[in-house]
Enzyme design. Structure first.
Site, PDB file in Angstrom:
ATOM      1  N   THR A 653      -3.996  27.055 -16.404  1.00 22.64           N
ATOM      2  CA  THR A 653      -4.613  28.380 -16.441  1.00 22.64           C
ATOM      3  C   THR A 653      -6.102  28.286 -16.731  1.00 22.64           C
ATOM      4  OG1 THR A 653      -4.016  28.685 -18.776  1.00 22.64           O
ATOM      5  CG2 THR A 653      -2.467  29.509 -17.128  1.00 22.64           C
ATOM      6  N   GLU A 724     -15.106  33.771 -19.745  1.00 23.73           N
ATOM      7  CA  GLU A 724     -16.396  34.179 -19.194  1.00 23.73           C
ATOM      8  C   GLU A 724     -17.367  33.015 -19.027  1.00 23.73           C
ATOM      9  OE1 GLU A 724     -17.259  38.403 -20.947  1.00 23.73           O
ATOM     10  OE2 GLU A 724     -15.924  37.353 -22.308  1.00 23.73           O
TER      11      GLU A 724
END
Length: 759
Positions: A653, A724
């Site tokens: 992931t 991010e």
């Protein structure tokens, strides 16, 4: 292992497949607008056709005549229905302080001016088009930078929390520098455009309100709507088990939610409201347009002697939202003299908000472009320029980093990319008709952690249930939260059931600021540790030493190495289940952080302002661009990114998130820009046909490398967060590669063919 599921390195978990993956690909996963609601009505928004002025007249006769129309709300009958609420930047919940349907005043393009409710979506949509509005429009609305009538203020004066980091005297230090850069950089307005549209379904049961809405902070939505409608928060439930993309756009209370609730109450039925793609551009938030002036000065050895960063950001008339990325750029390198300033430009626009890596994407683009310009002036390799300016402590307060693996990331990525083969002369590398350019840039993101809570239950058959009102935006939260419990309780992941996204569960922080995994996993580990102690005490005796006991592979292991099946160990407790509720309050937050969490407020600790350490995740991104010598067509055939972010819970992931960030960086550099008609202050490309985003044909080879890093200071779980990080350095790396290919320095995003025609 396969490339999509890389072999875990040190301090990394297993690359487990997503535990919710099958539900998503089979359609079993229900997003908020999929909630099975009995006998719903449908609402459609009507939005303003001018950016500034007032409504001079409303004609509803034709709209009400559409068969199936149940209700039409305008400011005339709803002006006192929604209470005022603070903006989220000032301690409130709202994406904007502009109250919906409050008056005839128009603050910005696309403002909600009416809500039509009907038996069917088609009838509501038809009637919405038949609502006739007359406006007294201001002939010259102020669209933003350079427009007459904007109001520019210092961010420090508009905010109680913003500071302009500074130390020393950069101007004096730059006078005798061997090389200087003084340049302006610009980034455009950009919109999130998640695939899942902005939807709200409201259901009343007496005084109780249930809201089905994709949200990054369900407790904040619950308390915000309760405040707007004067409700007891205990009578409001928000349900959002899955979110189909958000990137910051679903992290606050937008004007539509209260209106949908009011519409449902007025018609006495559940109401479903789905904004159109176009309405998503103006009824939610977006990335603010920015300008930057960066000044760098260095000695012949490349060491910075001065760094100055001044930024300007567009915001709305009533709200002082700011991203203020100088907190990061002034601390990134070892500059002994630093100055910074941030300005807000109030214009006739809707209020901007968080958009993935909100501060770092525009501000690091400016800094990393300037660093490349400095390297060219010095005749120095851009990687080596970063190396000589690397630092273990930030320069403003001399506070050390909890860990800093920037140069290991550069060295790893450079080797994989083949950077040593680069000819540094602009325009020197070609492949037939294609000019080749290679560029690099730093990626970084502050590592934050918030208060969180969770409930973990171990059942006698070895199954585990984890419950927390955290959110999965599609990034894998279900999986990594499940892994945290599975690892701590020594069980396979398929024995763990995770429940998220519902205010009936213990509260969790906003899914933003890349804090979710660190915050929630810390609380899960704490609850699991309490369960472990219960099992160990049942085996060892309450007063005996528990050291040496462990849970592994579904068994309890004693200090002597003897093992017994978990079910046998569990039976010794005499309980049907062991349940633990845990709260985690990280160092640096006040003791009342959990109370605030229950009220829907998220307070973050860590990042650039820590007193003991500053906490950042790092990366290095290398990009190859190809520019056709005649047509100036731009291609990005390959990218390599190496990232270090403490404990990696799941390499599969993590790789996916970082790759997605890098691809989004291509969009930021070459595609994405919300175009505005400067005559009317209205957006003109409000769909994803004309709002350009990268597609499969735009993406070549993207290699993600996870650099092992252990940081026992960043937080108890050792997790830095990556959501991010991946898209911070890409735009600058591409711009730097474009210069290397053509010799033309482009400082405004996005870079388009027309910018290169004369190169």
């Amino acid at each position: 292992m396969v490339r999509a599921a890389p072999e875990p390195g040190p301090n990394m978990g297993r690359p487990e497949p997503r535990i919710d993956g099958r539900r998503k690909v089979t359609g079993e996963a229900r997003y908020p607008s999929d909630a099975p609601i009995q006998n719903p009505a449908y609402a459609v928004l009507v939005t303003s056709a001018v950016a500034k002025g007032e409504i001079a007249g409303i004609e509803l006769k034709e709209a009400k005549a559409v068969p199936g129309v149940l209700d039409i709300m305008t400011y005339r009958d709803a002006h006192d229905q929604v209470a005022p609420m603070k903006h989220f930047a000032t301690g409130g919940y709202a994406s904007t302080t502009i109250r919906p349907l409050d008056s005839a005043r128009i603050w910005h393009d696309g403002q909600i001016v009416a809500v039509v409710t009907a038996e069917t979506f088609e009838a509501a949509q038809d009637a919405a088009h038949r609502v006739k509005l007359r406006y007294r429009a201001d002939p010259a609305p102020s669209w933003g930078f350079d427009a007459p009538g904007v109001d520019t203020v210092d961010a420090a004066a508009a905010s109680q929390t913003h500071e302009d980091p500074a130390i020393g005297d950069p101007d004096a230090a730059a006078k005798n520098a061997a090389a200087t850069v003084d340049a302006e950089y610009r980034t455009p307005t950009q919109h999130h455009n998640p695939i899942e549209l902005f939807t709200t379904t409201c259901v009343w049961d007496g005084v109780r309100l249930t809201i089905h809405e994709p949200s990054q902070i369900v407790y904040g939505l619950k308390h915000g709507v309760a405040q707007q409608l004067g409700l007891d928060p205990g009578h409001v439930q928000v349900v959002s088990p899955f979110v189909g993309g958000a990137f910051g756009s679903k992290a606050s209370v937008t004007p539509r939610t209260a209106l949908a609730a009011i519409a449902a109450r007025r018609v006495g039925r559940p109401v479903k409201l789905v904004t159109s793609r176009t309405q998503g551009f103006t009824t939610t938030t977006y990335r603010a347009e920015t300008r930057h002036r960066v000044k760098l000065a260095a000695g012949e050895d490349g060491r910075l002697v001065a760094l100055s960063h001044e930024g300007w950001e567009v915001t709305s008339r009533p709200d002082s939202y700011m991203v203020a990325g100088t907190d990061t750029t002034t601390r990134m390198y070892a500059a002994p003299n630093v100055a910074s300033k941030v300005h807000l430009v109030h214009a006739d626009r809707s209020t901007p908000g968080f958009m993935r890596a909100p501060a770092e994407v525009p501000y690091m683009f400016a800094l990393e472009s300037a660093m490349d310009e400095l390297a060219v002036q010095l005749g120095m390799d851009p990687v080596e320029l970063r190396r000589v300016n690397d630092t273990v402590a930030e320069p403003i307060r001399n506070v050390p980093y909890s860990s800093r693996s920037l140069m290991p990331c550069y060295d790893t990525a450079a080797a994989a990319f083949g950077w040593a083969r680069r000819d540094p002369r602009p325009g020197s590398m070609r492949d037939g008709d294609w000019l080749l350019g290679w560029g690099c840039a730093t990626a970084c993101y502050p590592s934050m952690i918030a208060a969180a809570s969770t409930r973990v239950r171990l059942l006698g058959d070895g199954r585990v249930q984890v419950a927390t009102a955290a959110h999965d935006l599609g990034t894998g939260a279900y999986t990594v939260i499940g892994q945290a419990a599975a690892e701590r309780l020594g069980l396979p992941l398929d024995r763990v059931e995770v429940s998220l996204g519902d205010t009936s569960l213990p509260p969790a922080p906003v899914a933003g600021g890349s804090n979710m995994t660190a915050s929630v996993c810390t609380a899960v580990i704490k609850a699991c540790d309490a369960i472990r102690k219960t099992l160990f005490r049942a085996k060892a005796g309450r007063d005996n030493d528990l050291s040496g006991y462990d849970l592994r592979d579904g068994r309890l292991i004693g200090p002597d190495g003897q093992a017994e099946e978990l079910q046998a160990a569990f039976g010794r407790t005499g309980a049907g289940a062991i349940e633990e509720y845990a709260e985690s309050v990280p160092h640096g937050l006040p003791s009342g952080a959990i109370d605030k969490l229950y009220r829907g407020a998220t307070a973050l600790a860590g990042g650039p302002r820590g007193e003991d350490f500053i906490r950042y995740a790092f990366g290095a991104e290398f990009v190859e661009v190809r520019i056709h010598a005649r047509t100036r067509e731009i291609r990005v055939p390959r990218m390599v990114g190496a990232f270090a972010a403490g404990r990696i819970m799941n390499p599969r992931t993590a790789r996916s998130q970082l790759m997605g960030g890098m691809i989004w960086g291509i969009g930021s550099a070459l595609h994405e820009k919300t175009e505005i008609d400067q005559r009317t202050a209205r957006y003109v490309n409000t769909d994803i046909a004309e709002y350009l985003i990268p597609v499969n044909a735009d993406i070549g080879e993207v290699e993600v490398i996870l650099v092992p890093e252990e940081d026992n200071k960043v937080n108890p779980a050792g997790i830095k967060g990556i959501g991010e990080l991946g898209n911070v350095g890409t735009a600058a790396a591409i711009a730097n590669a474009v210069y290397h290919a053509t010799g033309k320095r482009l400082r405004t995003l996005p870079i388009r063919i027309e910018d290169l025609l004369e190169a």
